[in-house]
Scaffold this motif. Structure first.
Motif, PDB file in Angstrom:
ATOM      1  N   SER A 135       0.712  -1.343  -0.080  1.00 59.32           N
ATOM      2  CA  SER A 135      -0.116   0.243   0.178  1.00 59.32           C
ATOM      3  C   SER A 135       0.637   1.164   0.048  1.00 59.32           C
ATOM      4  O   SER A 135       0.307   2.428  -0.783  1.00 59.32           O
ATOM      5  N   GLU A 136       2.218   1.127   1.077  1.00 59.54           N
ATOM      6  CA  GLU A 136       2.706   2.610   0.684  1.00 59.54           C
ATOM      7  C   GLU A 136       3.156   2.780   0.074  1.00 59.54           C
ATOM      8  O   GLU A 136       3.301   4.081  -0.851  1.00 59.54           O
ATOM      9  N   LEU A 137       3.497   1.983  -0.818  1.00 59.57           N
ATOM     10  CA  LEU A 137       4.476   1.999  -1.921  1.00 59.57           C
ATOM     11  C   LEU A 137       4.325   2.034  -3.221  1.00 59.57           C
ATOM     12  O   LEU A 137       3.981   3.037  -3.907  1.00 59.57           O
ATOM     13  N   HIS A 138       3.187   1.369  -3.244  1.00 59.35           N
ATOM     14  CA  HIS A 138       2.379   1.515  -4.931  1.00 59.35           C
ATOM     15  C   HIS A 138       0.628   2.325  -4.494  1.00 59.35           C
ATOM     16  O   HIS A 138       0.623   3.127  -5.566  1.00 59.35           O
ATOM     17  N   PHE A 139       0.117   2.194  -3.985  1.00 64.11           N
ATOM     18  CA  PHE A 139      -1.075   2.674  -3.624  1.00 64.11           C
ATOM     19  C   PHE A 139      -0.807   4.256  -2.670  1.00 64.11           C
ATOM     20  O   PHE A 139      -1.643   4.401  -1.562  1.00 64.11           O
ATOM     21  N   PHE A 170      -0.822  -9.094  -2.338  1.00 68.59           N
ATOM     22  CA  PHE A 170      -1.470  -8.245  -1.779  1.00 68.59           C
ATOM     23  C   PHE A 170      -0.858  -7.411  -0.347  1.00 68.59           C
ATOM     24  O   PHE A 170      -1.566  -8.010   0.468  1.00 68.59           O
ATOM     25  N   ASP A 171       0.601  -6.769   0.163  1.00 67.23           N
ATOM     26  CA  ASP A 171       0.842  -6.755   1.477  1.00 67.23           C
ATOM     27  C   ASP A 171      -0.053  -5.390   1.888  1.00 67.23           C
ATOM     28  O   ASP A 171      -0.139  -4.241   0.942  1.00 67.23           O
ATOM     29  N   GLU A 172      -0.342  -5.469   3.103  1.00 66.47           N
ATOM     30  CA  GLU A 172      -0.999  -4.361   3.966  1.00 66.47           C
ATOM     31  C   GLU A 172      -2.248  -4.295   3.262  1.00 66.47           C
ATOM     32  O   GLU A 172      -2.332  -3.287   3.496  1.00 66.47           O
ATOM     33  N   MET A 173      -3.127  -4.708   3.122  1.00 68.62           N
ATOM     34  CA  MET A 173      -4.181  -4.678   3.106  1.00 68.62           C
ATOM     35  C   MET A 173      -4.948  -3.381   4.296  1.00 68.62           C
ATOM     36  O   MET A 173      -6.069  -2.698   3.544  1.00 68.62           O
ATOM     37  N   ASP A 174      -4.217  -3.795   5.259  1.00 64.66           N
ATOM     38  CA  ASP A 174      -4.994  -2.747   6.330  1.00 64.66           C
ATOM     39  C   ASP A 174      -5.103  -1.403   5.482  1.00 64.66           C
ATOM     40  O   ASP A 174      -5.475  -0.835   6.846  1.00 64.66           O
TER      41      ASP A 174
END
Length: 331
Positions: A135-139, A170-174
């Motif tokens: 999430s942090e890197l791609h979105f 998909f990591d960091e879904m939270d």
């Protein structure tokens, strides 16, 4: 293909090129055709391709890795093995395999993703057909949600077109923006093809800390009731876990149609790790680092971690996440 065989192909390929000028036009065409075929063989030997040489499921290897390397996760181990084995053994699945892994940090979610990749792809996580999103890197920006959706759709479509057996993690879904993951819903559904592309052989894995608290509470209830953690079954957690994730506004799966439409095949709970599990992690880290296993060192390291609840010190707050980095400090 053995190395000697590869050298022979290279020699024949180069020889064919040298001799081309000595033949008549018809023979030249034949030789060039042979050379091109050999060239493709050499290229495919050296470069990963979407073929059985590079993508072959090793069920025995996955079973052994889950039993020996995944610590303290009897529920997750059983689900992962059955789910992946069943999916990869089916030559014509009706939909992609969708796994949603939940639990506190350091309990093995990323590690299991690696084990799955290792069992399918010769190159494991380094395979060109394994794609990891965080999430942090791609979105990172909520204001660009629609752009991210479009980019994600195109990325998945392009890669599945290139190789049907693609894996998306998909990591960091939270931490993902709610609504983003719904953009790929059609790719996870029961469609034969979408715009000429079949997604039914792809694998999607979601990793999240969301729902971890409900898992910990159930494990704590068992501990306080004097029951062994190995008595905890999926049925004790699955319904509450899916509801917890679905209703968590801080989760990328908040009110997602993936859950609403039952497109997630398995919600996989990862239990919090106890002191004894942390000791096992420390011993495993020593072995992986080719160091002499030291039980006393492993126990000392495990004792110094933070546990929950504070009064009882039952579960490691960070699981085994920091074990590797702490080993040097203790030696």
């Amino acid at each position: 293909m053995k190395v000697a065989h590869l050298y022979l192909l290279v020699h024949v390929f180069l020889t064919a090129g040298v001799l081309v000028n000595a033949f008549d036009p018809i023979t030249t065409t034949v030789v060039l055709g042979i050379g091109a075929s050999l060239g493709r063989q050499i290229y495919n030997y050296l470069h990963e391709s979407c073929s059985p040489k590079w993508i072959t499921f090793n069920a025995t290897g996955l079973k052994a890795d889950l039993e020996r390397k995944l610590i303290g996760q009897h529920i997750a181990s059983r689900i992962i093995l059955r789910a992946v084995n069943g999916f990869m053994s089916n030559s014509n699945p009706k939909k992609p395999l969708v796994l949603s892994l939940h639990g506190w940090t350091g309990t093995g979610k990323n590690f299991v993703s690696q084990l799955i990749a290792d069992s399918i792809y010769k190159e494991g996580m380094d395979s060109n057909f394994v794609h990891v999103f965080t999430s942090e890197l791609h979105f990172p920006h909520a204001s660009q949600l629609e752009t991210y959706k479009s980019q994600l759709q195109q990325w998945i479509k392009g890669n599945v077109t290139n190789c049907a057996h693609s894996m998306f993690i998909f990591d960091e879904m939270d931490q993902m923006h709610p609504g983003l993951i719904d953009g790929i819903k059609p790719y996870l559904d029961y469609y034969d093809k979408l715009d000429g592309v079949s997604y039914r052989k792809a694998i999607f894995i979601f990793l999240s800390n969301a729902g971890g608290d409900s898992i910990v509470q159930k494990a704590l209830d068992f501990w306080r009731g004097g029951r062994d953690r190995e008595e905890i079954q999926l049925r004790d957690l699955e319904t509450e876990l899916s509801l917890s994730v679905f209703n968590n506004k801080k989760s990328g799966l908040w009110h997602t149609s993936l859950i609403d439409k039952n497109l997630v095949d398995f919600f996989v709970p990862f239990l919090p790790l106890e002191y004894r599990h942390v000791v096992q992690c420390a011993m495993a880290e020593m072995i992986a680092a080719e160091r002499q296993p030291d039980q006393n060192l492993a126990e000392q390291l495990a004792k110094d971690l933070v546990y929950f609840p504070k009064a009882d010190r039952v579960f490691s707050v960070k699981g085994c996440k920091t074990i590797g980095s702490k080993l040097d400090y203790y030696t």
